[in-house]
Design a protein around this motif. Structure first.
Motif, PDB file in Angstrom:
ATOM      1  N   ALA A 257       1.400  -8.699   4.950  1.00 52.70           N
ATOM      2  CA  ALA A 257       1.802  -7.433   5.575  1.00 52.70           C
ATOM      3  C   ALA A 257       0.761  -7.042   6.616  1.00 52.70           C
TER       4      ALA A 257
ATOM      5  N   LEU B  93      -3.783  -2.106   0.385  1.00 51.60           N
ATOM      6  CA  LEU B  93      -3.658  -3.012   1.534  1.00 51.60           C
ATOM      7  C   LEU B  93      -4.994  -3.124   2.263  1.00 51.60           C
TER       8      LEU B  93
ATOM      9  N   ILE C 106       3.155   0.259   7.855  1.00 45.56           N
ATOM     10  CA  ILE C 106       3.209  -1.057   7.189  1.00 45.56           C
ATOM     11  C   ILE C 106       4.404  -1.830   7.742  1.00 45.56           C
TER      12      ILE C 106
ATOM     13  N   SER D 275      10.235   0.190   8.780  1.00 51.50           N
ATOM     14  CA  SER D 275       9.248   1.225   9.109  1.00 51.50           C
ATOM     15  C   SER D 275       9.865   2.475   9.731  1.00 51.50           C
TER      16      SER D 275
ATOM     17  N   TRP E  76      -0.877  -3.805   8.511  1.00 52.71           N
ATOM     18  CA  TRP E  76      -1.022  -2.359   8.358  1.00 52.71           C
ATOM     19  C   TRP E  76      -1.835  -1.799   9.511  1.00 52.71           C
TER      20      TRP E  76
ATOM     21  N   THR F 143      11.709  -5.208   9.034  1.00 52.57           N
ATOM     22  CA  THR F 143      10.810  -4.140   8.578  1.00 52.57           C
ATOM     23  C   THR F 143      11.533  -2.798   8.627  1.00 52.57           C
TER      24      THR F 143
ATOM     25  N   LEU G  31       6.634  -2.451   0.040  1.00 52.79           N
ATOM     26  CA  LEU G  31       6.073  -3.232   1.159  1.00 52.79           C
ATOM     27  C   LEU G  31       7.172  -3.663   2.124  1.00 52.79           C
TER      28      LEU G  31
END
Ligand SMILES: Cc1cc2nc3c(=O)[nH]c(=O)nc-3n(C[C@H](O)[C@H](O)[C@H](O)COP(=O)(O)OP(=O)(O)OC[C@H]3O[C@@H](n4cnc5c(N)ncnc54)[C@H](O)[C@@H]3O)c2cc1C
Length: 388
Positions: free
Chosen positions: A210, A246, A202, A72, A212, A70, A188
């Motif tokens: 996914a 989402l 996310i 993020s 969130w 990820t 995503l």
């Protein structure tokens, strides 16, 4: 030294502890109050420190198999969709995204059969010089050691740490969900979007889904809305896709709401033959994604101390000395980060700072070795024939 431990709680902390004890030749009985084992909740990320703890527990490959990279910490966005910072094509990431149930399942599969008892709510524990007696579901259990891994509202802590202050509300609430993403437009790969007093996170997780989370300032704890999903959607009205999509794509019943609380710092994690671990010891704001990661670290350090010290009491004192400063420092940092992101003054200052930071410096900070919390190395557990 070997022996038998009772672990209160069968969450990530309790299972990791049972597994760590198994690795050093101890036996464990895990008492979980829920009728069935499993993680309620949505997703999470794990950083290199936690992945090293999982490696020491012998389940790194299994965890990596259900984790998804990820981005993020690399992709920071504004509500209009602009990127404050963005991962370069082909750039790696140090973080893995997990569905909670997947990570919990990896630990559960590795714990010896028969060690976990469900519908076993611990209601009393009585330590004495030679051991501890624990009452759960009308049955008395006896062990050399008890580990309270029973979460933020720990019954073990309430009984044996009467001076501990109760968990405190941090003025923020979170809506969370996991949803299928096949066909959804937008980035995503993992991101954090910073809006006024709110952030939207996310993480991709296994099987084309996914996770969130929307964290927003909310002055009062315990407020409930008639339609939680619609309220979450209102809070992100006008935000870039895939944020609203989402939420919309998540089944109503799968939208979870949780108030953000932390445990005020304890003065010790160990009392005689009883220790606290995970959220029972250091529930923290989620802003550094480290609550469960530090819980996994706790389990490894506790087992190492038990393998190295001559008595349970000495081992628990060592565990306390090694874990408490680190856990509490991370909790403090997470609280400050959370206060900044939800503050109408702090957040614009944070955004300005991120904007000014050269991309190379930012990248260094999100590299696996660029972050002091992530650099943690586990102690090595001795190779001992396991007990089944
Ligand atoms: C919004 C949010 C996002 C988060 N994101 C991340 C993240 O990205 N990365 C990360 O590392 N961490 C994250 N965390 C933190 C993480 O969820 C916790 O730190 C972690 O789940 C703690 O695990 P635990 O086993 O200590 O406690 P818990 O998960 O609370 O487990 C405690 C267990 O004990 C059982 N129990 C309770 N009382 C009793 C009793 N009396 N008798 C028997 N059993 C009992 C419960 O049923 C439960 O199964 C997040 C937290 C929140 C709130």
């Amino acid at each position: 030294m070997t022996g038998h431990a009772i672990v209160v709680g069968g969450g990530i902390g309790g299972l990791a502890t049972a597994l760590a004890l198994h690795r050093i030749g101890w036996r464990a009985t895990v008492l979980e109050r829920a009728p069935e084992l499993g993680e309620v909740g949505a997703g999470m990320s794990q950083a290199p420190n936690a992945l090293r703890a999982l490696a020491e527990l012998g389940v790194e490959a299994e965890a990596r198999a259900v984790g998804v990279p990820t981005y993020s910490t690399s992709n920071l966005r504004r509500p209009d969709g602009r990127y404050l910072k963005r991962a370069e094509p082909g750039e790696g990431t140090a973080l893995l995204g997990f569905h909670r149930a997947d990570l919990h399942g990896v630990l559960l599969d590795a714990v010896p059969a028969g060690w976990v008892h469900t519908e076993a709510e611990v209601t009393d524990l009585r330590p004495d010089g030679a051991g501890v007696t624990v009452t759960a579901g009308g049955t008395d259990y006896r062990a050399d050691l008890v580990i309270g891994a029973d979460g933020i509202h720990s019954a073990v802590r309430t009984r044996l740490w009467p001076e501990a202050r109760p968990p405190r509300y941090l003025g923020r609430t979170a809506w969370l969900g996991v949803t299928d993403v096949a066909g959804l437009p937008g980035d995503l790969t993992g991101s954090v979007t910073l809006g006024r007093g709110a952030l939207f996170l996310i993480h991709p997780v296994a099987r084309d889904r996914a996770y969130w989370a929307l964290l927003t300032a909310e002055p009062t704890a315990g407020v409930r809305y008639d339609d939680e999903k619609a309220t979450a959607l209102e809070r992100v009205a006008g935000w870039h896709e895939p944020v609203p999509q989402l939420i919309r794509a998540t089944p109503d019943a799968a939208v979870i709401r949780t108030d953000i609380r932390e445990l005020p710092p304890l003065s010790t994690y160990a009392r005689g033959r009883v220790a606290l671990l995970g959220d029972a010891a250091h529930a923290m704001s989620p802003d550094r994604g480290q609550g469960a990661g530090h819980t996994l670290e706790d389990a490894v350090v506790l087992a190492h101390a038990l393998s190295a010290e001559p008595t349970v009491e000495a081992a628990l004192a060592r565990y306390d000395a090694e874990r408490r400063p680190r856990d509490q420092a991370t909790a403090r940092g997470a609280r400050i980060d959370g206060a900044m992101t939800s503050s109408r003054v702090g957040q614009p200052a944070m955004v300005a700072l991120v904007r000014l930071m050269p991309a190379t410096l930012w990248r260094k900070g999100v590299a696996p070795d660029g972050n002091p919390t992530w650099r943690w190395e586990p102690p090595r557990l001795p190779a001992v024939p396991p007990v089944y």
